[in-house]
Scaffold this active site. Sequence first.
Site, PDB file in Angstrom:
ATOM      1  N   SER A   1       0.850  -1.182   0.000  1.00 35.29           N
ATOM      2  CA  SER A   1       0.000   0.000   0.000  1.00 35.29           C
ATOM      3  C   SER A   1       0.889   1.236   0.000  1.00 35.29           C
ATOM      4  CB  SER A   1      -0.916   0.012   1.228  1.00 35.29           C
ATOM      5  OG  SER A   1      -0.158   0.212   2.403  1.00 35.29           O
ATOM      6  N   LYS A   2       0.256   2.396  -0.047  1.00 41.55           N
ATOM      7  CA  LYS A   2       1.007   3.638  -0.170  1.00 41.55           C
ATOM      8  C   LYS A   2       1.909   3.897   1.042  1.00 41.55           C
ATOM      9  CE  LYS A   2       0.343   8.255  -2.037  1.00 41.55           C
ATOM     10  NZ  LYS A   2      -0.631   9.157  -2.665  1.00 41.55           N
ATOM     11  N   ARG A   3       1.512   3.332   2.200  1.00 43.14           N
ATOM     12  CA  ARG A   3       2.335   3.571   3.388  1.00 43.14           C
ATOM     13  C   ARG A   3       3.715   2.920   3.276  1.00 43.14           C
ATOM     14  NH1 ARG A   3      -0.952  -0.627   5.005  1.00 43.14           N
ATOM     15  NH2 ARG A   3       0.089  -2.415   5.976  1.00 43.14           N
TER      16      ARG A   3
END
Length: 481
Positions: free
Chosen positions: A250-252
Amino acid sequence: MVRVRFAPSPTGLLHIGNARMAVFNWLFARRHKGAFILRIEDTDVARSEKKYTNQLVEDLHWLGLTWQEGPDVGGQYGPYLQSERLPVYHDICQKFLNEGLAYRCYCTPEELEERRQIARLTGKPPRYDNRCRTLTDKQKKTFETSGLSFTIRFKVPEELLVFDDLIRGTCQFDMSLVGDFVIMRSDGTPSFHFAVAVDDTLMQITHVIRGEDHLSNTPCHILLFHALNRKPPQFAHLSLTMGADRTLLSKRHGAFSLSEYRKLGYLPEVLLNYMILLGWAPRDKKEKFKIDDVTNTFEIGTMSKASSVFDQQKLDWLSGQYIREADLERLTNLAIPYLQAAGFISTDENKIDRAQLRLMVDAVRNNISCMSQIVQEADIFFKDAVVSEKHVEFLSSEISQSVLLSFYRELQKLDALSPEIFKEALTAVQKETKVNGKGLYMPVRIALTGREHGPELYGIANILGISMCNKRIERFLLVKK
């Protein structure tokens, strides 16, 4: 002939995980001199948007991927937008109904959810209980005249389904645990299962290469292929890409969309190289390669069954390798928009000193992993150095002052400055002050740039020129010149 497809849904930007599936389909087609097809699965009307279709086509082309058939190039098995294939799905669905392979289901969403909850509470699989499969003619007529909406479900035989996966080997599923599944929704749009099987059949797809999250869907698709009188394609389910914490990417984790990587100024060949390394390695174990170097040795059966881990630091390392070796003129052209946006150079390209700009790009290329970082690295050439209190104290020391003053006096003797002349000047400073190493270079670096690290000092001085070097050194001289 080998025929593979990449079939994304245009409900958002194309992310690394999904783009990776496109890359391996494309690479497999190249390896076997086959066809790579782009198909857009846009039957989710509420979430699909044309702007996302346009963007993913643009992003894939930027990455270097080309396809022989697709919505933008056409082909004999089109259309390649599922939203334009609805009559095809309806005709085949009606054929299934006529042949007794499917039936109408009048169960409401609320009823289905209630039964799933009961099944969970009683320890049973939360599958559809097939109750509409055995409706009497009278019950069917009652439902039809009532005007209730309905879905169409495919009859699933209670059998053990076995197939061979090119990566995972023999796979088997007990279909008695599945239940009859929907092939046509109540709004008249096909389910994912149905549309995929129909399209793969009509487009003569020979190999389906996709993520392991689709492995459980494969038995349903195989049943549909049989119902369509088609031998199923060969399947290869790739491991998914995880973050360092072993959770779905994910973007994290720093994993952006392909579009965002483009905006940051990563080179397309870097992303292509890195995505191929996620789950596969060349025989020679090299991590940096050109696509032509691996095309003829790629074997999908050698791909790892274990999840690959996305490592932003490794991507940046690889990107740095490419930038160091890239054509300087190309890097200069890529740098211009970032420097213009920062207000460092003119928006009128005719007013840009390209020779000077090339020197700047060449000076900082070893310190960046994407082209947007050039703004931070090159600001030393456009703005006065901002020096911290710690550095002011360092530059005020007796040793630093002796070095700065000696260097300043050497600059006064010069009519021109080049890397060679700069080195000679520093040698003269060393002889006069008897200061060596960091004690010699660091005061000059901090005075000129405000930083302890960065591009080679002789390159910086060469770009700044005598006048600017004089001005920046003068700021920190505490004694008479």
